[in-house]
Each structure stands twice: as structure tokens, then as C-alpha cells.
Write an enzyme that holds these catalytic residues in place. Structure first.
Site, PDB file in Angstrom:
ATOM      1  N   CYS A 152       1.262  -1.241  -0.142  1.00  0.00           N
ATOM      2  CA  CYS A 152      -0.213  -0.174   0.233  1.00  0.00           C
ATOM      3  C   CYS A 152       1.243   1.723  -0.052  1.00  0.00           C
ATOM      4  O   CYS A 152       0.324   2.224  -0.125  1.00  0.00           O
ATOM      5  CB  CYS A 152      -1.228   0.245   1.370  1.00  0.00           C
ATOM      6  SG  CYS A 152      -1.976  -1.179   0.921  1.00  0.00           S
ATOM      7  N   GLN A 154      -4.628  -8.768   6.343  1.00  0.00           N
ATOM      8  CA  GLN A 154      -5.554  -7.792   6.922  1.00  0.00           C
ATOM      9  C   GLN A 154      -6.318  -7.106   7.636  1.00  0.00           C
ATOM     10  O   GLN A 154      -6.676  -6.729   9.312  1.00  0.00           O
ATOM     11  CB  GLN A 154      -5.363  -6.718   5.432  1.00  0.00           C
ATOM     12  CG  GLN A 154      -6.833  -6.616   4.532  1.00  0.00           C
ATOM     13  CD  GLN A 154      -7.043  -5.953   3.594  1.00  0.00           C
ATOM     14  OE1 GLN A 154      -6.287  -4.543   3.199  1.00  0.00           O
ATOM     15  NE2 GLN A 154      -7.371  -6.346   2.386  1.00  0.00           N
ATOM     16  N   ARG A 187     -19.721   9.385   0.858  1.00  0.00           N
ATOM     17  CA  ARG A 187     -21.365   8.423   0.584  1.00  0.00           C
ATOM     18  C   ARG A 187     -22.189   9.926   1.819  1.00  0.00           C
ATOM     19  O   ARG A 187     -22.280   9.530   2.593  1.00  0.00           O
ATOM     20  CB  ARG A 187     -21.646   7.097   1.313  1.00  0.00           C
ATOM     21  CG  ARG A 187     -21.026   5.974   0.624  1.00  0.00           C
ATOM     22  CD  ARG A 187     -21.328   4.832   1.699  1.00  0.00           C
ATOM     23  NE  ARG A 187     -19.947   3.828   0.917  1.00  0.00           N
ATOM     24  CZ  ARG A 187     -19.695   3.364   0.621  1.00  0.00           C
ATOM     25  NH1 ARG A 187     -19.058   3.462   2.077  1.00  0.00           N
ATOM     26  NH2 ARG A 187     -19.067   2.054   0.491  1.00  0.00           N
ATOM     27  N   SER A 194     -10.907   1.008   4.382  1.00  0.00           N
ATOM     28  CA  SER A 194     -10.793   1.380   2.909  1.00  0.00           C
ATOM     29  C   SER A 194     -11.434   1.211   1.816  1.00  0.00           C
ATOM     30  O   SER A 194     -11.571  -0.133   1.575  1.00  0.00           O
ATOM     31  CB  SER A 194      -9.676   1.657   2.608  1.00  0.00           C
ATOM     32  OG  SER A 194      -8.643   0.178   2.767  1.00  0.00           O
ATOM     33  N   HIS A 217      -8.637   3.871  -1.603  1.00  0.00           N
ATOM     34  CA  HIS A 217      -7.539   3.807  -1.286  1.00  0.00           C
ATOM     35  C   HIS A 217      -7.082   2.803  -2.711  1.00  0.00           C
ATOM     36  O   HIS A 217      -6.901   1.969  -2.649  1.00  0.00           O
ATOM     37  CB  HIS A 217      -7.408   2.967  -0.165  1.00  0.00           C
ATOM     38  CG  HIS A 217      -5.887   2.197  -0.194  1.00  0.00           C
ATOM     39  ND1 HIS A 217      -5.051   2.480  -0.434  1.00  0.00           N
ATOM     40  CD2 HIS A 217      -5.675   0.825   0.725  1.00  0.00           C
ATOM     41  CE1 HIS A 217      -4.028   2.062   0.327  1.00  0.00           C
ATOM     42  NE2 HIS A 217      -4.063   0.968   0.797  1.00  0.00           N
ATOM     43  N   CYS A 229       0.499   2.255   7.502  1.00  0.00           N
ATOM     44  CA  CYS A 229       0.718   0.969   7.190  1.00  0.00           C
ATOM     45  C   CYS A 229       0.895   0.005   5.847  1.00  0.00           C
ATOM     46  O   CYS A 229      -0.243   0.182   5.082  1.00  0.00           O
ATOM     47  CB  CYS A 229      -0.643  -0.406   7.630  1.00  0.00           C
ATOM     48  SG  CYS A 229      -2.495   0.268   7.456  1.00  0.00           S
ATOM     49  N   GLY A 271       1.732  -3.813   3.508  1.00  0.00           N
ATOM     50  CA  GLY A 271       1.752  -5.240   3.139  1.00  0.00           C
ATOM     51  C   GLY A 271       2.959  -6.137   3.834  1.00  0.00           C
ATOM     52  O   GLY A 271       3.991  -5.333   3.784  1.00  0.00           O
TER      53      GLY A 271
END
Length: 385
Positions: A89, A159, A214, A240, A341, A371, A373
Site C-alpha cells: 500500500c 489484513q 457517502r 478503506s 484507497h 501501513c 503489507g
């Protein structure tokens, strides 16, 4: 001492899953921001020495070095090379680090960094599944590694499990996370309505604003969602969003600024990356932030604005508890829970937003972290000029 300056920074609006950018080839998304970046900066594209892009799941239309493909798809000079990096990420934040390091080392003067991801077209972990299935593997890239198994056993690398573990360890309730998620949507909607993103955006076709926020969400609606893991606290509402988009930043040395008549907008004050437990996976921003502040000789109170990726609400809430950061300085225009994301593009996207918000508010220092992986986290501190 050498400096690495940020001269220009742009991004596409973030498209929601199967939204307005879903059918756009990733190279065309990347080309769109690259073309705008060079036009807005006024720099000679032929003077760029490298293009460093982040991208995960580099298969299909994202394969073949998407950094190079995007540059060429933009109609920019063939003599400029490109390379694609994967730090999960944090890929495009790492792209910024590599670009800045090239400038700081004195070996390069003008480098483009950024990233692209079309998650509607290439779903997350698609490359892993595509490679594993013919081999009969079901446990991802770690399956079959004797060294990995000896060190970490057969614990799941997931995750959602990591996000649940964090919520439990830091005593973060589902209500805490839903309230945080609602605040993210409200902040993002307010930012859109006030035009705070307008300067950083490069509309694509009919997509001119971020599609994720939203307006009709509520705590009541969030409370009705089922947890991702049975009996858990993590739901889609506090996670996300799957997204599509691209981002790009131009970094320059003092010599490039002088020779090309460029106007620096910020300087890279600090950059670092740290790792932690890869099973828990998502907590590395906590020690990485402490490491970065110590190395920079700063405290969290010296930071005017923070962008920390909202992979999950629990990640940010745990980070807030550990760092003591003022929540009113963190993700002030919402985060990935509302805005999305687009994996490989998010790192540079957050920096684009951080730079523009520092300029809007008159802040001096901005800190970005996320953060990643494998239990990793990049930290970048920039100083507005």
C-alpha cells in the site's frame, strides 16, 4: 546540504469500485496525471531523469513497467525511462522516497514519482491468486516457504485479521470505529463542497470529484452491517474502499530549480521506512512515526498536519492513542474510508493532498505515514516553503 524540492503535485479524482474510472486503462490513468504534472510545472519533460511509479498486482494492463508505459502513453519523450516499485500500500510513497533520494544524493536533478491502480479492473491480490492456483497453492505468497513457516508458523497473513487484532489490543470498540468512519465521510464531503481538492485534481472525462464519500451514511446504517470475520468488529464501513486512480509529484534539486526557472512549494524534510510484525501487519506506522520524529529531532507537536492512510479505522485510532497526536490535525479532509484507497496510487495521493492543505492553512510541517503489507510503514515529513 542537498535539498529535494516538491515543485508540482497532482492526482485524479478517486473513482469508486466499478465507477467512472473503472474502464480506463491504467496506463491512460497514469498518463493523464503525468501530462498534467509536466504542463502545470512548466518543466521540460526531456529533462526528467526517471519516472518512479508505485503499483500492486502488476499483471495484465498493469504489467510491463506501468511507469514507463504511462509516460509513453502521455506522449512524453521516449528517452525518459521509468521503473515500477511495490511496497504494497505504500508503493507510491516509496516511489517519492526513491525519487527524493536520487535528488538528495546528487545523482539526479529532476525526477517524477507517483502511482496508479485500477482495482475495478485488477482486483486486490489478483496476481497472487493467478500465480498460486496452477500450483495448487491457497495460502498466498508465503505458502511453501520453510523459512517463513519456521519463523511464523501457519498463522494467517490477512489484513482483516490484523485490523481485528489491533482493535482488540488497543481496546477500540466497533462504535469507536464507526464514529471515526462517519467523521471521515463528513470531513471528505465538507472538503469537496468547499472546493478544497480543486487545485490538486485533474478531472478525467466526466469524473471531476472523488466518488467515494457517502452523503447518506449514518451510524444506524453502519451498525446494520455484518462483520467481515464472524464475531468481529471490522465491517466494510470502517475499512478503506476499493478504488481507481493515479497521482504524480515532480521533485527537483536546487540546480534544476535554478536552471528550469521552477518554483519550489515544499522540501522533503525527512524520509524513512520501518518494519514490524508481519502477521499483525498494520501497526508499523506507530514505531515508524516514533523513529522518524526522533531522527528528525522533532515531536508530534511540531507537526501541523498529518495524513495517515485509513486502511481500517482501528489502524488510525491505535496510532492516535500511541502518538498522542491531535485528532484535529489528522486527515482533516477525510481519508480512505471515505475517499478510497487506490493501492499503488495512494501514497503519492496523500502527499498531494498534504501539500495543498499545508498551503491552504499556512501550516509548515506535514507528516505522512501508512501501513503496508509485510508489516511495514513509510514516513515522510515535508516542509511547506
Amino acid at each position: 546540504m542537498a535539498e529535494a524540492y516538491i515543485v508540482e503535485a497532482v492526482r485524479t479524482p478517486v473513482g469508486k469500485r466499478n465507477g467512472g474510472l473503472a474502464a480506463v486503462h491504467p496506463a491512460d490513468l497514469g498518463a493523464h496525471v503525468l501530462k498534467a504534472l509536466m504542463e502545470r510545472s512548466g518543466a521540460d519533460p526531456a529533462a526528467v531523469e526517471d519516472v518512479v511509479f508505485g503499483c500492486l498486482d502488476a499483471v495484465g494492463p498493469q504489467a510491463g513497467d506501468i511507469a514507463r508505459t504511462s509516460w509513453l502513453a502521455a506522449g512524453l519523450p521516449e528517452e525518459v525511462p521509468g521503473t515500477t516499485v511495490d511496497r504494497q500500500c505504500g508503493s507510491s510513497q516509496q516511489a517519492v522516497h526513491f525519487a527524493a533520494q536520487g535528488v538528495l544524493s546528487g545523482t539526479q536533478d529532476l525526477v517524477v514519482a507517483g502511482g496508479v491502480q485500477n482495482m475495478s479492473m485488477i482486483p486486490i491480490a489478483f496476481a497472487t491468486r493467478q500465480a498460486a492456483e496452477p500450483l495448487g497453492l491457497t495460502q498466498g505468497p508465503f505458502a511453501g516457504s520453510e523459512g517463513w513457516r519456521a519463523r511464523y508458523g501457519d498463522r494467517p497473513v490477512n489484513q482483516f485479521v490484523g485490523a481485528e487484532t489491533i482493535a482488540g489490543k488497543w481496546g477500540i470498540s466497533r462504535q469507536d470505529m464507526e464514529e471515526f468512519a462517519l467523521r471521515s465521510h463528513r470531513r471528505a464531503i465538507s472538503a469537496i463542497d468547499q472546493g478544497r481538492f480543486d487545485r490538486e485534481l485533474v478531472p478525467y472525462g466526466g469524473v471531476s470529484i472523488d466518488e467515494g464519500p457517502r452523503r447518506d451514511t449514518s451510524l444506524e446504517k453502519m451498525a446494520g452491517l455484518k462483520p467481515v470475520i464472524e464475531g468481529g468488529r471490522i465491517t466494510a464501513a470502517v475499512s478503506s474502499q476499493v478504488s481507481d486512480g493515479a497521482s504524480a509529484i515532480l521533485l527537483a534539486s536546487e540546480r534544476a530549480v535554478r536552471e528550469h526557472g521552477l518554483t519550489p512549494r515544499a522540501r522533503v524534510h525527512h524520509l524513512s521506512v520501518r518494519g514490524e510484525d508481519p502477521i499483525r501487519m498494520l501497526t508499523a506506522p506507530i514505531p515508524a512515526t516514533a523513529y522518524a520524529l526522533k531522527k528528525a529531532g522533532m515531536t508530534i507537536d511540531d507537526i501541523d498536519l498529518v495524513e495517515i492512510n485509513e486502511a481500517f479505522a482501528s489502524v488510525v485510532l491505535a496510532w492516535l492513542k500511541e502518538t498522542g497526536a491531535d485528532p484535529e490535525k489528522v486527515n482533516v479532509n477525510g481519508g480512505a474510508i471515505a475517499l478510497g484507497h487506490p493501492l499503488g496510487a495512494t501514497g503519492a495521493k496523500l502527499m498531494v493532498t498534504l501539500l495543498h492543505e499545508l498551503e491552504r492553512t499556512g501550516g509548515r510541517f506535514g507528516l505522512q505515514t501508512m501501513c503496508e503489507g509485510g508489516g511495514q510503514a513509510n514516513v515522510t515529513i515535508i516542509e511547506r516553503l
